[in-house]
Write an enzyme that holds these catalytic residues in place. Structure first.
Site, short mmCIF file in Angstrom:
data_model
loop_
_atom_site.label_atom_id
_atom_site.label_comp_id
_atom_site.label_asym_id
_atom_site.label_seq_id
_atom_site.Cartn_x
_atom_site.Cartn_y
_atom_site.Cartn_z
CG PHE A 43 -0.24 -0.05 2.67
CD1 PHE A 43 -0.12 1.30 3.20
CD2 PHE A 43 0.17 -1.07 3.23
CE1 PHE A 43 0.65 1.32 4.25
CE2 PHE A 43 0.80 -1.06 4.44
CZ PHE A 43 1.25 0.27 5.03
CB CYS A 44 1.78 3.72 -1.80
SG CYS A 44 0.82 3.81 -3.22
CB THR A 45 0.22 8.65 -0.10
OG1 THR A 45 1.20 8.46 0.48
CG2 THR A 45 -0.70 9.61 0.50
#
Length: 314
Positions: free
Chosen positions: A193-195
């Site tokens: 996951f990331c922003t």
């Protein structure tokens, strides 16, 4: 050979528009072939000179990426422009800020819209997308390796329960992290996951390219998760670092309590701001021992200049 051509345009909107108190913040990206990225950059520059917009857009032959803020008219105008340019599948999210989140409007021409430094093909090969409910179910399993693809200072503000911190300072370091730490887990389920989702487009593409079997990522990233997931059902812990004046956001994409140390860029909790090591714009618990007194004096001078400029605008 990497290149980076940056073009910056100062805000040229009328004074009455600059008084906006409800800034609409739009985070967007799409991987799409752009035949003439330099031409698109120039036409974007021409457009933003006519509207009340701030932030950064990155243009490359592989697509567009960025976060911009403005009044409703400005955001609708830039979005309509991009749709007319063929960006029909943009990952697009809106939130709000009471204060202007960016000082300037920048349109950057780069080789990549998010720099991994390794050639991957996210338009052709990416991991399985999961919505928030599916994501919660997957990362609650014991046989899943959960990896935060963001940088160390972002992880510090908040992350998902049980997530691994790769301890990277830039996304360019992520391929080395994969080689050194994940190669032996190619048969495992990997969730990343990331922003906003864009880094995972490339990180999942990288893993699949390297022969990993089951690779998953959170569609729309943390921001979409916080927007759609009630706090009582959330597996998120802390706040989500964002690259604008808000520093971090929490559930509902509301502004959080973290503030940024303007000397080192790390997010700070209210408790860390209360420590003797914190001096606004000069030092915090994470950098006070890493800078010289001469550097601190330079930071103090910069803060004085910023304060003087603010008083002049009042």
């Amino acid at each position: 050979m990497e290149f980076s051509m940056n073009a910056t345009v100062e805000q040229l909107a009328p004074v009455e528009q600059q008084a906006t108190t409800d800034w609409v913040v739009a985070a967007l990206y799409q991987f799409k072939e752009v035949a003439d990225a330099a031409d698109l950059q120039q036409r974007l520059l021409d457009l933003v000179k006519t509207i009340n917009l701030c932030g950064t857009l990155i243009v490359a032959s592989e697509g567009i990426n960025g976060t911009v803020a403005g009044d409703r008219h400005a955001i609708d105008t830039i979005r309509e422009f991009l749709l007319n340019e063929g960006f029909h599948a943009m990952e697009y999210k809106e939130s709000h800020s009471a204060e202007k989140p960016f000082r300037k409007m920048k349109i950057k021409l780069k080789q990549e819209i998010v720099t991994l430094g390794v050639e991957v093909k996210p338009r052709d090969l990416v991991g399985h997308y999961l919505d928030p409910k599916e994501w919660n179910e997957l990362i609650s399993r014991d046989d899943v390796i959960l990896v935060d693809t963001r940088n160390d200072y972002e992880y510090k503000a908040g992350t998902f329960k049980g997530a691994i911190d790769p301890k990277t300072e830039t996304f360019r370091e992520f391929p080395d992290y994969v080689k050194q730490n994940l190669e032996q887990h190619k048969d495992k389920k990997i969730a990343m996951f990331c922003t906003g989702g864009i880094r995972c487009e490339k990180s999942t593409s990288l893993l699949l390219q390297e022969g990993f079997n089951e690779v998953y990522h959170l569609k729309g990233g943390i921001l979409k998760y916080l927007e759609e997931t009630p706090a009582e059902e959330s597996l998120w812990e802390g706040e989500c670092f964002v690259f604008d004046g808000r520093t971090a956001v929490t559930h509902g994409v509301e502004e959080g309590q973290n503030v940024k140390c303007h000397a080192c860029g790390w997010p700070l909790t209210p408790e860390e701001v209360a420590l003797p090591s914190y001096e606004h714009g000069v030092s915090c618990v994470y950098c006070i021992e890493k800078t010289t007194e001469k550097q601190k004096e330079g930071f103090r001078m910069r803060q004085s200049q910023i304060a003087a400029a603010k008083r002049k605008r009042l």
